[in-house]
Each structure stands twice: as structure tokens, then as C-alpha cells.
Enzyme design. Sequence first.
Site, short mmCIF file in Angstrom:
data_model
loop_
_atom_site.label_atom_id
_atom_site.label_comp_id
_atom_site.label_asym_id
_atom_site.label_seq_id
_atom_site.Cartn_x
_atom_site.Cartn_y
_atom_site.Cartn_z
CE LYS A 277 -4.37 1.17 0.14
NZ LYS A 277 -5.54 0.50 -0.44
CG ASP B 220 -7.13 3.55 -1.21
OD1 ASP B 220 -7.78 2.50 -1.16
OD2 ASP B 220 -7.06 4.33 -0.24
CB THR C 299 -14.01 -1.72 -5.29
OG1 THR C 299 -12.70 -1.78 -5.82
CG2 THR C 299 -13.95 -1.95 -3.79
CG ASN D 286 -13.99 3.59 -7.89
OD1 ASN D 286 -13.74 2.52 -7.35
ND2 ASN D 286 -14.23 3.68 -9.19
P1 NDP Z 1 -12.68 8.01 -3.41
O1 NDP Z 1 -11.62 9.01 -3.16
O2 NDP Z 1 -13.17 7.79 -4.79
O3 NDP Z 1 -13.96 8.32 -2.50
C1 NDP Z 1 -13.86 8.40 -1.12
C2 NDP Z 1 -15.19 8.85 -0.57
O4 NDP Z 1 -15.15 8.81 0.85
C3 NDP Z 1 -15.52 10.29 -0.95
O5 NDP Z 1 -16.91 10.43 -1.01
C4 NDP Z 1 -14.94 11.05 0.24
O6 NDP Z 1 -15.52 12.32 0.44
C5 NDP Z 1 -15.28 10.13 1.38
N1 NDP Z 1 -14.32 10.32 2.49
C6 NDP Z 1 -12.97 10.29 2.43
N2 NDP Z 1 -12.43 10.53 3.62
C7 NDP Z 1 -13.46 10.70 4.46
C8 NDP Z 1 -13.56 10.98 5.82
N3 NDP Z 1 -12.47 11.14 6.60
N4 NDP Z 1 -14.81 11.09 6.36
C9 NDP Z 1 -15.91 10.91 5.58
N5 NDP Z 1 -15.87 10.65 4.28
C10 NDP Z 1 -14.67 10.55 3.72
O7 NDP Z 1 -12.14 6.64 -2.77
P2 NDP Z 1 -12.61 5.16 -3.06
O8 NDP Z 1 -14.07 5.13 -3.32
O9 NDP Z 1 -11.69 4.58 -4.04
O10 NDP Z 1 -12.27 4.45 -1.67
C11 NDP Z 1 -13.21 4.42 -0.60
C12 NDP Z 1 -12.81 3.35 0.40
O11 NDP Z 1 -12.76 2.07 -0.27
C13 NDP Z 1 -11.42 3.51 1.02
O12 NDP Z 1 -11.44 2.99 2.33
C14 NDP Z 1 -10.54 2.63 0.15
O13 NDP Z 1 -9.37 2.21 0.83
C15 NDP Z 1 -11.48 1.47 -0.08
N6 NDP Z 1 -11.16 0.65 -1.24
C16 NDP Z 1 -11.09 1.19 -2.50
C17 NDP Z 1 -10.83 0.39 -3.58
C18 NDP Z 1 -10.86 0.91 -4.97
O14 NDP Z 1 -10.79 0.09 -5.90
N7 NDP Z 1 -11.00 2.20 -5.20
C19 NDP Z 1 -10.50 -1.04 -3.40
C20 NDP Z 1 -10.69 -1.53 -2.05
C21 NDP Z 1 -10.97 -0.68 -1.02
P3 NDP Z 1 -14.74 13.65 -0.06
O15 NDP Z 1 -14.93 13.69 -1.52
O16 NDP Z 1 -15.40 14.74 0.69
O17 NDP Z 1 -13.30 13.46 0.35
#
Ligand code: NDP
Length: 448
Positions: free
Chosen positions: A129, A169, A212, A243
Amino acid sequence: MALSNAYLIDLMARVEARNPNDKQFLITVKSVLESIEPVVEKHPEYVKAGVLELFCEQERVIKFRVPWIDDAGNVHVNRGYRVQGNSAIGPYKGGLRLHPSVTEDTVKFLAFEQTLKNSLTGLPIGGGKGGSDFDPKGKSDFEVMRFCQSFMTELFKYIGADTDVPAGDIGVGAREIGYLYGQYKRITGLYEGVLTGKGLSYGGSLVRTQATGYGLCYFTEEMLNAAGKSFKDQTVVISGSGNVAIYANEKATQLGAKVVAMSDSNGYVYDKNGIDLACVKVIKEVRRGRIKEYLDVHPEAEYHEGCAGIWTIPCDIALPCATQNEISLDSCKALVANGCYCVSEGANMPTVIEGIEYLQKNGVLFGPAKAANAGGVATSALEMSQNSERLSWTAEEVDAKLKGIMVNIYHNVANAAKEYGMEGNFEAGANIAGFLKVANAMYAQGVC
Ligand code: NDP
């Protein structure tokens, strides 16, 4: 749960002494050791061969300076990380996170989890990571490009198609992967599958963007079916609007559910008629806007500041898809009180440990992240296969493979939990099934 095996108690004390500042990493290691206690008791050869010591120590922690210049000519310095966790079953594989909250602890705990998750996919990928405390929010495309180029100018020394293959991520989507890939190619002169999540025109895989979120729903549907339920006609709450959240919404809706809430780090929207996903996609994927803009199109919906309130909305199924520790014990209590019977994790470690215990005690079906959200990395591994073959598979082929992998993960996890006397505890089952494959490979490879 608490550790009771004397060897594991001593090992945990040594891990704590060696990583005093890595709170989340320690929580994660302890939780995994608790689950695998019966495995360690059944396999004394692992203890003798030092497999657990090796497993708890990340193979490599790389930390570096990332200087870049903003559009106004000001110099900024961020910190970059790549943790190469475990390569027993394949090249290191895991995402890069760009978010101001990223520390060495964040990347270490995520790499540790990633090793188990990647093992669960059944594909030959080890765990890693990376990331930086850089915040892409509010930056111009050129600023993000300069940051990514500077980040890769250091990172390229440590990665490669057969050694370490990063992906996206939080904060790293198609735009960032493109800039990172371009810089890797420029420095090395190699056109190789060193990153996944690439654009379709330069080696990306169909369905990687959706993987995902879709995979989360395939896993969850299988878990629901085994309990005589399904997504059909269920009310679903999804946190986040990135995402994972967007494509979890898309697939849950295709499977017959109604998603009534989504969020971002400022607040959440509740639309009792069902979230208009096309509207969310325009706000988030096209305009990179805030979720509260949903009300400009749907004034009948509600917007609330703050993130925790989303878990007080009555629902049947909750899919946390934002970030770690976003569901507290109080939020778990609110979910149970309002009739939620299934929590399945799209984000990494979104539910606090006490919360997971509370959900399990109250009979809630709980899909742990390392199993439920493994579809992204599994499809990344499929992208690596396509890059090696210099071929592109159709969306149907990739989606069918993804579904097969997620269904298989559910059964492996459920069977492992049952075999070790913890039937229905998919958290323990995921840790056990993931660990066994890695431990067997480490044992076979000797002390190295
Ligand atoms: P994105 O950056 O696309 O989206 C993240 C989302 O979560 C946004 O809506 C963001 O809001 C919100 N967010 C981020 N930080 C916080 C916080 N501290 N409090 C509340 N909301 C928050 O990321 P992903 O969708 O790719 O990833 C989301 C989760 O899924 C993570 O935990 C990641 O590790 C996990 N994951 C992702 C994978 C992937 O393929 N993308 C694979 C496996 C796991 P804002 O826009 O306001 O920041």
C-alpha cells in the site's frame, strides 16, 4: 475477544514495542492474531519456523520527500510512502492513497490488511500500500500532474510489473493513474503493466472502475442468499460518493435494492424516493463537486452536515464505502435499533472493532472489508494478466470472472469460519482463510 495463547501474547507485545506510534496498525495486527489463534494452535510448525514474526513485520517501509510547485509558483513538500508488506504469494499489490490524513501508520495497516485480502482472491498477488498526505481536493489538473510526476520520480525505483504494482485508492482515480503511468514510462522507457486502474486506451481493463463496488454487492448478495435473503426490495444506506460508493449503488440497485442515502466528508443526503445515481455521477465524476449539490436538482431530498448521522437512517443493509473508522459503536447501536440486519464493508476497516463485536452479538450479517471489497484488487490482477498477454477481455468476461471470485471468497470465508468453530463469523473466517495461504507459502520458502 482477547488473545489467550502465550506465544501470541508475547509476539503482540514485541510488535507493540517495535511500532509504538502505529495505533491503527497495532489494532489491525491484534485483531488478526485473535482470529488466527486456533490456526496457530493447530500448526506449531508455523511458530517454530518464525512465520508469525515474519508475517507481522512488513518487508519494506519506504518513506520519501515529494516536492512540487503550485500554479502560483510556491514550493510545497509532501511526504510519500510505499509499504511492501508481504510477497510470499506474488508481487506486492495495493493502492496509493492521496489524503491529508495519510501517515506511515495508515499505510502500514492498509498493507497488512491487503496481504490477507489479496490472498483471499485466490490470485498470485502479495500485499502492499502507498500514498501521501497530499490533498488533491481544490488543486488544478496541472498541480495534480506535477505532484504525481514528483511522486513517481522517487517511487519508480521500487516498483515494476513483476515486483510491485500499485493502483488507485482514496484520491487516486483515472486522472492520477494516468499522470503516474506517464512519468513511469518517461523515466524507465518501459511500457509495462506497472500500475492498474489505467485508462482503456493504454492497458486498462474493462470493469476495473466498477469492480470494488460491484464486487462488494456480489459478495453481499451471496452472504444474504445463504441466510435466505437478498438485495431485492431492501432499503440500503451507502456512505461516501467516490468510486466504491457509486458502483456499489449501481449494482445494489440492479439487484433490486433502493439506495436512500450517500455522503461525502462534509455531510450526507437522504432521498426517500431513492438516490438519483446519474445526478451523483455528474456531481462527483464530472464536476468533482460536493454531495450537497444534489439538492440543487432534488430539492425534495434532505442534506445534513457531518458524516455520522447517515447511520441513524433506518435501513435493512448498510454499505460503508468512505473511509476507516467511519462507523463508531454508537452508530452500530443506531443501525441495530433501526432494524439493519446486514453491514458489508466497501471501505477498508470502516467499522471500529467494538462495533463489529456489537453487530455480531446482535445477529447482524457482517461482511468484513478484506473479503467484501476484494473485487477491486482481484480485477487489478485480471488487468495484470491482460497486460502480460497483450490482450483485452470483454466487459462480460471480466465481470463474470469478478463475480466468480467474489462468490468463491464468500464460501472460502464461511467454510474457514465453520472449520475453526466460529460459524457465521466472516471476519474470523476471512483472517483465517487469508492467513493460511500466505503462511503455507512463507513456510515453504523458509526464513527469508
Ligand atoms: P474516493 O476518493 O473515490 O472516494 C472516497 C469517498 O469517501 C468520498 O466520497 C470522500 O468524500 C469520502 N471520504 C474520504 N475521507 C473521508 C472521511 N475522513 N470522512 C468521511 N468521508 C470521507 O475513494 P474510493 O471510493 O476509491 O475508496 C473508498 C474506500 O474504499 C477507502 O477505504 C478505500 O481504501 C477502499 N477501497 C477502495 C478500492 C478501490 O478500488 N477504489 C479497493 C478496495 C478498497 P470527499 O470527496 O469529501 O473526500
